[in-house]
Every structure is written in structure tokens, then in C-alpha cells.
Design an enzyme around this catalytic site. Structure first.
Site, PDB file in Angstrom:
ATOM      1  N   THR A  75       0.852  -1.199   0.000  1.00 57.17           N
ATOM      2  CA  THR A  75       0.000   0.000   0.000  1.00 57.17           C
ATOM      3  C   THR A  75       0.885   1.246   0.000  1.00 57.17           C
ATOM      4  OG1 THR A  75      -1.784  -1.131   1.152  1.00 57.17           O
ATOM      5  CG2 THR A  75      -1.768   1.278   1.299  1.00 57.17           C
ATOM      6  N   GLN A 182       0.909  -9.621  -5.709  1.00 57.38           N
ATOM      7  CA  GLN A 182       0.312 -10.961  -5.828  1.00 57.38           C
ATOM      8  C   GLN A 182       1.170 -11.923  -6.640  1.00 57.38           C
ATOM      9  OE1 GLN A 182      -2.300 -12.494  -4.534  1.00 57.38           O
ATOM     10  NE2 GLN A 182      -3.191 -10.758  -3.445  1.00 57.38           N
ATOM     11  N   HIS A 204       3.844 -10.057   3.174  1.00 54.81           N
ATOM     12  CA  HIS A 204       2.866 -10.992   3.764  1.00 54.81           C
ATOM     13  C   HIS A 204       2.039 -11.773   2.754  1.00 54.81           C
ATOM     14  CE1 HIS A 204      -1.151  -8.924   3.467  1.00 54.81           C
ATOM     15  NE2 HIS A 204      -0.417  -7.829   3.351  1.00 54.81           N
ATOM     16  N   THR A 242      12.896   4.705  11.203  1.00 53.01           N
ATOM     17  CA  THR A 242      13.783   3.642  11.656  1.00 53.01           C
ATOM     18  C   THR A 242      13.364   2.322  11.026  1.00 53.01           C
ATOM     19  OG1 THR A 242      14.063   4.773  13.761  1.00 53.01           O
ATOM     20  CG2 THR A 242      14.629   2.423  13.707  1.00 53.01           C
ATOM     21  N   CYS A 333     -10.498  -6.422   0.437  1.00 54.14           N
ATOM     22  CA  CYS A 333     -10.599  -5.016   0.767  1.00 54.14           C
ATOM     23  C   CYS A 333     -11.989  -4.456   0.569  1.00 54.14           C
ATOM     24  CB  CYS A 333      -9.602  -4.219  -0.061  1.00 54.14           C
ATOM     25  SG  CYS A 333      -7.957  -4.836   0.209  1.00 54.14           S
TER      26      CYS A 333
END
Ligand SMILES: *Cc1c(COP(=O)(O)O)cnc(C)c1O
Length: 390
Positions: A75, A182, A204, A242, A333
Site C-alpha cells: 500500500t 500478488q 505478507h 527507523t 478489501c
């Protein structure tokens, strides 16, 4: 009984090898320091771990490590790519072309740029969800600055002809951004072969942790991006903050596992080829149900995806009835609302058909036994629901 997880396109579990590497970057006896700390060995060690991981990601996509910018996920990468390109060109109005079936994390920043006064075109897919080079060519303008087309669509699994689109963009003199979230781990992804100038990645979706991603930013010729997060000038001025050593390390190990899996090929247990075979077995086991059909491209499709429309059954009722399965209606989503998926509508499905569609997505840990149980369960449930309707 615990439901069978068939929502790998929404997210994947973290691979045990990844979790173990991450756990070693947290506590006092581990690699916990700030990778930007220059004055002690704790910092140097953390920096080394982050740079190793950067190299692992670069290697997976055929890039140079200096072309990888860490982000919090695809994103953020998509936001940085789109807004970064337009804001680096100052106030000049430019044209942006994005496919109509991009993830919201491309469509929303594109819409935001349009609200800032830039010109926006949506590129229509064909009925298989493919964005053809011709479709891209038809929207290009003299002031087109950026084209954004995803490599693999998250709802359909359809793979786009990115190399052809890149060729067109090069000839036209505009940049190409590719959302590859994807695609990683499901197929080879090589930035040179694809010809992408910018490429978004997420950990992820391929057995890494949530909350970390990257943006590939081509170096030669160098590409200018305006930072979206300011504060210290990390990541060569493109993205401050960071670095989360454990997240970067986990992403790197996930990249190494994916590369090894692709290199070892189809004999490897649950390689992309074997996942595709399980997916095809699942489809064969439910294809005989009345009115069912599969969406997306028949062959140019990523290994784990199966988007199925069940006649005109109510998708929500179907999902509720399929108690033994964990999967999505439309995309994750938009599943918070009952609006039919814009992706399914864009490839020509009616509202009712889109609402009667489930996305079944398989992955590395899907077993044959789970596939057989899924087939039996869907046949039973759909049989009952169909009997009620007629
Ligand atoms: C999941 C996904 C994203 C968002 O990635 P995050 O890392 O969750 O922010 C973007 N694009 C596509 C195609 C996706 O599947």
C-alpha cells in the site's frame, strides 16, 4: 472442526524459517539495535542484517540492492510510486493511466492525484481481466507521465503482459509502475525482463510478515521520486523512519525461500506448479455443479487463484453456509461492504453474478486432503442451496 484456510491471496501464514529469523532480531541477546546507529557494533550488526535482506529481495527480482526502498507494505509502495512520480515533477499537470482493476492502494492515490488537478485515465480489462498493450496504447497522451498496471490481479489471478506494456511505455517516453504484490513466490518476477521502472512488493503475500514491503526504483537511468514520509532522509531520501530489522530480515528470508522454491521447480513439494495442480483438481471437483463458472484467464493465471461464480446464489449466504472453509467474497478489501466487486463488474459480471462469486486461494501449505474435503463440502452446500432456490 477448524475451517480450511483458502484465503492465501488475502494473506499467508509466516513460514517457520521466517518466524525464527525474525525472533532473533528482537531481544537484548539478539540483533535488536537501530540499523541507523553508526557509533556502535549493535547498530552495525543491525545494519548488516537489513542490507543482507535488501540483497535477498533484490536477487529475487533481478535488481541491484541499491534499487530497493523499504516500506511498510505494498500500500505504501504504491502511494510512494504514484505520488512520488507526480510530486517530483513540481506543479506541472501530467497524465496518469492506471488499470481499472488495480488494488485500491493504486486506485485511491490515482484518484487523489486527479483531485490535485492531474489527468487520470482508467484502462479497461478484457473479459479475462487482462490489460492488453492495445488497451494501454488507446489511453496514452502526449503528457502521460506514468502508467500503472499490476502483474497479477488479486481477485482473478490473471497475469498481465507487462513486458509488452513496458515496451509501449518506453517508446512513448513515460514510466511504468507495476504492483507485483500478488506475483511474488507464485512465478518468476524479474524487473529487467518485465521492463518496469517501479515495482511494488509486499512480504505478507508470500510467507513473510505483515507490515513490511518494498518499492523497486530503477537506478539507470535514475528516477526521481518525491518522499511521502519525511524525517531524517533514510532510504536515500525516499522514505524516512527507523527500519524494523526483524521485518526486513523476515522479508529477506521469505524472498530466499521463494527463490529456492522456483529454482527447484515442479518436483518441490507445494511448488507453484503443484499448487496450480491442486487448484485445478479443486476446480475439476466442483465444475459439474449447475451454473458454476471460473473467472479470469484460463492459462495466464497465477498458481493459487480460483475465482468461481456460483450461478446466481447469494454469495453472503453461500459464504455463511460454507462453514468449513475460510475464503473471500470478491476482494478482501471490499468484503467489509456488500457492494459487488468492481473487478468482477469490470470484466462483465452482473451485480448478482459478482455477489455470487467466491475467491478460493491456495498456497504452500494446502494439502490434497484439504482439497478433497473442500470439494465434498462445496458440493454438499451448493446442492442444498440450489434445491432451496428452485
Ligand atoms: C495485498 C495487496 C496490496 C496491499 O499490500 P499491503 O502490503 O497489505 O499493504 C496491494 N496490491 C495488491 C495487488 C495486493 O494483493
Amino acid at each position: 472442526m477448524t475451517p480450511i484456510y483458502l484465503d492465501y491471496a488475502a494473506t499467508t501464514p509466516v513460514a517457520p524459517e521466517v518466524a525464527e529469523a525474525m525472533a532473533q532480531c528482537l531481544t537484548l541477546d539478539g540483533n535488536f539495535a537501530n540499523p541507523a546507529s553508526r557509533s556502535h557494533r549493535y547498530g552495525w550488526q543491525a545494519e548488516e542484517a537489513v542490507e543482507t535482506a535488501r540483497g535477498q529481495i533484490a536477487e529475487l527480482i533481478g535488481a541491484d540492492a541499491r534499487e530497493i526502498v523499504w516500506t511498510s507494505g505494498a500500500t505504501e509502495s504504491n502511494n510512494l510510486a504514484l505520488k512520488g512520480v507526480f510530486e517530483s515533477a513540481g506543479k506541472d499537470v501530467g497524465h496518469l493511466a492506471v488499470s481499472a482493476i488495480e488494488h485500491k492502494s493504486v486506485l485511491d492515490p490515482a484518484q487523489w492525484l486527479a483531485e490535485q488537478g492531474h489527468e487520470l485515465s482508467l484502462i479497461a480489462p478484457d473479459s479475462s481481466g487482462r490489460i492488453t498493450a492495445q488497451a494501454v496504447a488507446s489511453v496514452l497522451r502526449s503528457n502521460t507521465r506514468l502508467v500503472s498496471v499490476m502483474l497479477v490481479n488479486n481477485e482473478l489471478g490473471t497475469i498481465n503482459p507487462i513486458a509488452e506494456i513496458a515496451q509501449l511505455c518506453r517508446e512513448h517516453g513515460c514510466l511504468l509502475h507495476v504492483d507485483a504484490a500478488q506475483a511474488l513466490g507464485k512465478m518468476p518476477v524479474n524487473v529487467t525482463e518485465l521492463g518496469a521502472d517501479l515495482l511494488s512488493l509486499s512480504a505478507h503475500k508470500f510467507y513473510g510478515p505483515k507490515g513490511v514491503g518494498a518499492l523497486y526504483v530503477r537506478r539507470s537511468p535514475a528516477l526521481k521520486l518525491a518522499a511521502q514520509i519525511h524525517g531524517g532522509g533514510h532510504e536515500r531520501g525516499m522514505r524516512s523512519g527507523t527500519l524494523a530489522t526483524h521485518q526486513c530480515v523476515g522479508f529477506g528470508v521469505a524472498a530466499d525461500l521463494a527463490r529456492a522454491e522456483l529454482e527447484r521447480g515442479s518436483e518441490q513439494k507445494n511448488s507453484p506448479e503443484q499448487v496450480a495442480q491442486l487448484r485445478d483438481r479443486l476446480w475439476a471437483g466442483i465444475a459439474g455443479l449447475p451454473g458454476v463458472r471460473v473467472n479470469g484467464h484460463p492459462s495466464a493465471r497465477a498458481c493459487g487463484h480460483l475465482s468461481v461464480t456460483f450461478g446466481e446464489l447469494d454469495g453472503e449466504l453461500l459464504l455463511l453456509s460454507l462453514r468449513e472453509l475460510a475464503l473471500s467474497t470478491g476482494s478482501a478489501c471490499t468484503s467489509a461492504s456488500m457492494a459487488p466487486s468492481y473487478v468482477l463488474k469490470a470484466i462483465g459480471l452482473s451485480d448478482a453474478e459478482a455477489l455470487a462469486t467466491l475467491r478460493i486461494s491456495l498456497g504452500r501449505y494446502t494439502t490434497e486432503h484439504e482439497v478433497e474435503r473442500t470439494i465434498a463440502h462445496i458440493n454438499t452446500v451448493v446442492g442444498k442451496l440450489t434445491a432451496k432456490v428452485s
